[in-house]
Design a protein around this motif. Structure first.
Motif, mmCIF file in Angstrom:
data_model
loop_
_atom_site.group_PDB
_atom_site.id
_atom_site.type_symbol
_atom_site.label_atom_id
_atom_site.label_comp_id
_atom_site.label_asym_id
_atom_site.label_seq_id
_atom_site.Cartn_x
_atom_site.Cartn_y
_atom_site.Cartn_z
ATOM 1 N N ARG A 84 34.262 6.887 95.102
ATOM 2 C CA ARG A 84 33.204 5.886 94.922
ATOM 3 C C ARG A 84 32.283 5.782 96.137
ATOM 4 O O ARG A 84 31.872 4.703 96.540
ATOM 5 N N LEU A 85 31.978 6.941 96.713
ATOM 6 C CA LEU A 85 31.085 6.986 97.866
ATOM 7 C C LEU A 85 29.672 7.432 97.488
ATOM 8 O O LEU A 85 28.742 7.273 98.270
ATOM 9 N N ILE A 86 29.510 8.024 96.288
ATOM 10 C CA ILE A 86 28.185 8.370 95.762
ATOM 11 C C ILE A 86 28.126 7.947 94.306
ATOM 12 O O ILE A 86 29.153 7.698 93.669
ATOM 13 N N ASP A 87 26.909 7.891 93.767
ATOM 14 C CA ASP A 87 26.746 7.460 92.375
ATOM 15 C C ASP A 87 26.994 8.617 91.402
ATOM 16 O O ASP A 87 27.067 9.777 91.780
ATOM 17 N N LYS A 88 27.130 8.256 90.139
ATOM 18 C CA LYS A 88 27.432 9.243 89.091
ATOM 19 C C LYS A 88 26.290 10.228 88.870
ATOM 20 O O LYS A 88 26.531 11.356 88.458
ATOM 21 N N VAL A 89 25.060 9.809 89.119
ATOM 22 C CA VAL A 89 23.928 10.716 88.932
ATOM 23 C C VAL A 89 24.000 11.850 89.954
ATOM 24 O O VAL A 89 23.856 13.020 89.624
ATOM 25 N N LEU A 90 24.240 11.513 91.214
ATOM 26 C CA LEU A 90 24.329 12.534 92.256
ATOM 27 C C LEU A 90 25.552 13.423 92.064
ATOM 28 O O LEU A 90 25.530 14.598 92.408
ATOM 29 N N GLU A 91 26.598 12.889 91.470
ATOM 30 C CA GLU A 91 27.807 13.686 91.207
ATOM 31 C C GLU A 91 27.525 14.869 90.291
ATOM 32 O O GLU A 91 28.146 15.920 90.422
ATOM 33 N N THR A 92 26.563 14.730 89.385
ATOM 34 C CA THR A 92 26.261 15.812 88.442
ATOM 35 C C THR A 92 25.658 17.023 89.129
ATOM 36 O O THR A 92 25.635 18.104 88.570
#
Length: 169
Positions: A84-92
């Protein structure tokens, strides 16, 4: 009967030409502004990824950076999102017209463990190109860019940090 007057064909054509000229000036400026915004977003995302990876190593990583050593791709992004250190959009691995990859390089007898993240425009050419520069950040935290043609960029599975100019803060 009332005398009704409308616009002549010539007057309407003049208005259409004026609107066309305004559009011809405005559209390229709008596209350039969008590219600049995408590039600014890429730099911001790399700052986020750098901070998140340093936090990851200091907390849940037990001193190790995110990712699987030797595996280029989004595994580092997935690790950071799981923590939970970055958002789900950047994870993609894709955000604001840029593609992101990251990796960690394990410690050897002569070097410390390091990491990097790189971003390339998702559409590097044409009228709707999303950016003109490639960006990267490594363990030192300096964001660098390479303004050479993104079309000449190496494939994302062979990406390295661009050895070029640092982005000024």
């Amino acid at each position: 009967m009332q005398n009704q007057r409308g616009f002549s064909l010539l007057e309407l054509l003049v208005v259409v030409v004026i609107i066309g000229l305004i559009a011809a000036i405005a559209v390229p400026n709008m596209l350039a502004a969008r590219r600049a915004a995408n590039e600014g977003s890429s730099v911001s995302a790399l700052r986020t990824l750098y901070s998140a990876n340093v936090s990851f190593a200091a907390t849940v990583g037990n001193g190790n950076y995110a990712g699987t050593a030797g595996v280029v791709g989004i595994s580092a992004l997935s690790d950071l999102a799981s923590a939970r250190l970055i958002d789900k959009v950047l994870e993609t691995g894709e955000k604001s017209g840029y593609l992101y990859v990251g990796n960690r390089i394990e410690e050897t007898a002569t070097t410390s463990e390091t990491f990097y993240f790189a971003s390339n425009p998702s559409t590097p050419s044409g009228l709707v190109m999303t950016g003109t520069k490639r960006y990267g950040v490594a363990t030192d935290g300096v964001i660098r860019f390479d303004a050479s043609s993104p079309l000449l960029a190496v494939p994302l599975d062979e990406v390295t940090i661009p050895a070029a100019t640092a982005v000024e803060n």
